[in-house]
Design a protein around this motif. Structure first.
Motif, short mmCIF file in Angstrom:
data_model
loop_
_atom_site.label_atom_id
_atom_site.label_comp_id
_atom_site.label_asym_id
_atom_site.label_seq_id
_atom_site.Cartn_x
_atom_site.Cartn_y
_atom_site.Cartn_z
N LEU A 14 0.90 -1.26 -0.14
CA LEU A 14 -0.03 -0.09 0.01
C LEU A 14 0.94 1.24 0.05
N LEU A 15 0.52 2.11 -0.89
CA LEU A 15 1.31 3.54 -1.09
C LEU A 15 0.30 4.34 -0.48
N GLY A 49 -7.15 4.34 -8.09
CA GLY A 49 -6.75 4.77 -6.70
C GLY A 49 -7.89 4.96 -5.86
N GLU A 50 -7.40 5.21 -4.52
CA GLU A 50 -8.27 5.35 -3.55
C GLU A 50 -8.01 6.72 -2.61
N VAL A 61 -6.59 4.45 9.74
CA VAL A 61 -6.48 3.14 10.24
C VAL A 61 -7.56 2.20 9.57
N GLY A 62 -8.65 2.84 9.03
CA GLY A 62 -9.73 2.00 8.22
C GLY A 62 -9.26 1.40 7.06
N ASP A 66 -8.62 -2.28 5.96
CA ASP A 66 -9.23 -2.96 5.09
C ASP A 66 -8.45 -3.56 3.69
N HIS A 67 -7.46 -3.10 3.43
CA HIS A 67 -6.66 -3.46 2.35
C HIS A 67 -5.53 -4.75 3.22
N GLN A 68 -5.25 -4.71 4.17
CA GLN A 68 -4.56 -5.94 4.66
C GLN A 68 -3.14 -5.96 4.10
N PRO A 69 -2.37 -4.87 3.67
CA PRO A 69 -0.94 -4.87 2.82
C PRO A 69 -0.03 -5.75 3.81
N ASP A 70 0.72 -6.09 2.93
CA ASP A 70 2.03 -6.75 3.46
C ASP A 70 3.23 -5.92 3.67
N ALA A 71 3.09 -4.53 3.20
CA ALA A 71 4.03 -3.54 3.45
C ALA A 71 3.34 -2.16 3.12
#
Length: 320
Positions: A14-15, A49-50, A61-62, A66-71
């Motif tokens: 996630l960026l 994009g979001e 935080v939400g 929601d996306h549960q990224p690894d990084a």
């Protein structure tokens, strides 16, 4: 760079600030490595994009949960010195409090599952401030920048790594030098010099051109961020800040513009010599800005792959 163990394959990264200059480069490079890039930004792309304003703790935080990224690669921030000087409290809100919100989200995500999220914070070479002498600055150099931009990045850099160590979230910071390449802001020296060369106009240089600075092609900067995202849990990486810079003596600004003009001439343009304005407000005479990136190379294997002629050539091609 090669990825022999395929760490990036399918990883969710996630960026924040994902549609800025660096964010777009990380998307491009990360996707070629097999990563699944999740860009967020305050100016979200209408399709991919979001929207995310990191000043909102609840939204940050939400979105991350929601996306549960690894990084997470945290790029969002007030990134221009003049903008930070004009609106210093906004710079603190975005650069410092926004970073705290990202760390709050990373802690919650890590505590909610059996493995940690890796976090890379976008710091800056400006955290070092002005130093005498001609030596390359290592990560152990004092952090003494007192302008609003440099101070806010300094705070974000140290706070994020401190929170990561205290709350068991592997967090690192990247302090890279001036990035250039396709998509760069037209006011930045390399983009401005390329545009002037294409138009056949002389570039007006503030200062006398003797300031020395490092320049790093944007895809190499993107590789540095991605490499740290991969290695954030490593024993000799976790909790640290790393410099990213080319392993060459930094050119003077005048010489860098000459390099742009040479490459432009080789491509058939008719560049003109720059016009100096030594008495205007601008670069300090003899200013020296150079970082030592040996620690990043030693512990992660990162090394810039693009030489100045190649990078400038790609930038010129993108601007035609």
């Amino acid at each position: 760079m090669k990825d022999p163990d395929n760490w990036f394959d399918g990883r969710r990264i996630l960026l924040t600030g994902g549609f800025g200059f660096l964010g777009q480069a990380i998307q491009r490079v990360g996707e070629t490595r097999g990563a699944r890039i999740i860009p967020t930004d305050v100016t979200a792309h209408p399709v991919s994009g979001e929207y995310l304003d990191v000043r909102s703790a609840e939204s940050t935080v939400g979105t991350i949960l929601d996306h549960q990224p690894d990084a997470i690669i945290h790029l969002a921030g007030v990134s221009h010195i003049n903008e930070a000087e004009a609106e210093p409290f906004r710079a603190v809100d975005v650069n410092v409090l926004g970073t705290i919100n990202v760390m709050r989200a990373a802690v919650k995500l890590t505590q909610s599952r059996l493995y940690p999220v890796h976090v890379v914070i976008a710091s800056s070479n400006h955290v070092y401030g002005s130093h005498p002498g001609m030596s390359a600055r290592t990560e152990e150099a004092p952090l003494n920048q007192m302008d609003c931009y440099g101070a806010s990045k300094h705070c974000a850099d140290v706070l994020a790594r401190s929170l990561g160590l205290a709350l068991h979230v592997p967090t690192v910071a990247l302090r890279h030098v001036n990035a250039y390449g396709p998509g760069g802001h037209p006011s930045h020296i390399t983009s401005a010099a390329c545009l002037a060369a294409i138009r056949g106009e002389p570039l007006v240089l503030r200062g006398d051109g003797t300031a020395r600075k490092d320049y790093l092609y944007v895809d190499d900067v993107a590789e540095a961020y991605l490499t740290l995202a991969k290695h954030a849990c490593d024993l000799h990486v976790i909790g640290r800040a790393f410099n990213a810079a080319p392993d060459i003596v930094p050119p003077t600004v005048a010489h860098w513009v000459d390099t742009v003009n040479r490459v432009a001439h080789e491509k058939g343009f008719r560049p003109r010599p720059p016009i100096m304005q030594p008495k205007g407000k601008g670069e300090q005479s003899g200013y020296y800005e150079h970082l030592n990136a040996s620690e990043l190379r030693k512990w992660t294997g990162w090394y810039p792959q693009t030489n100045p002629s190649q990078g400038i050539g790609r930038l010129l091609d993108s601007l035609e």
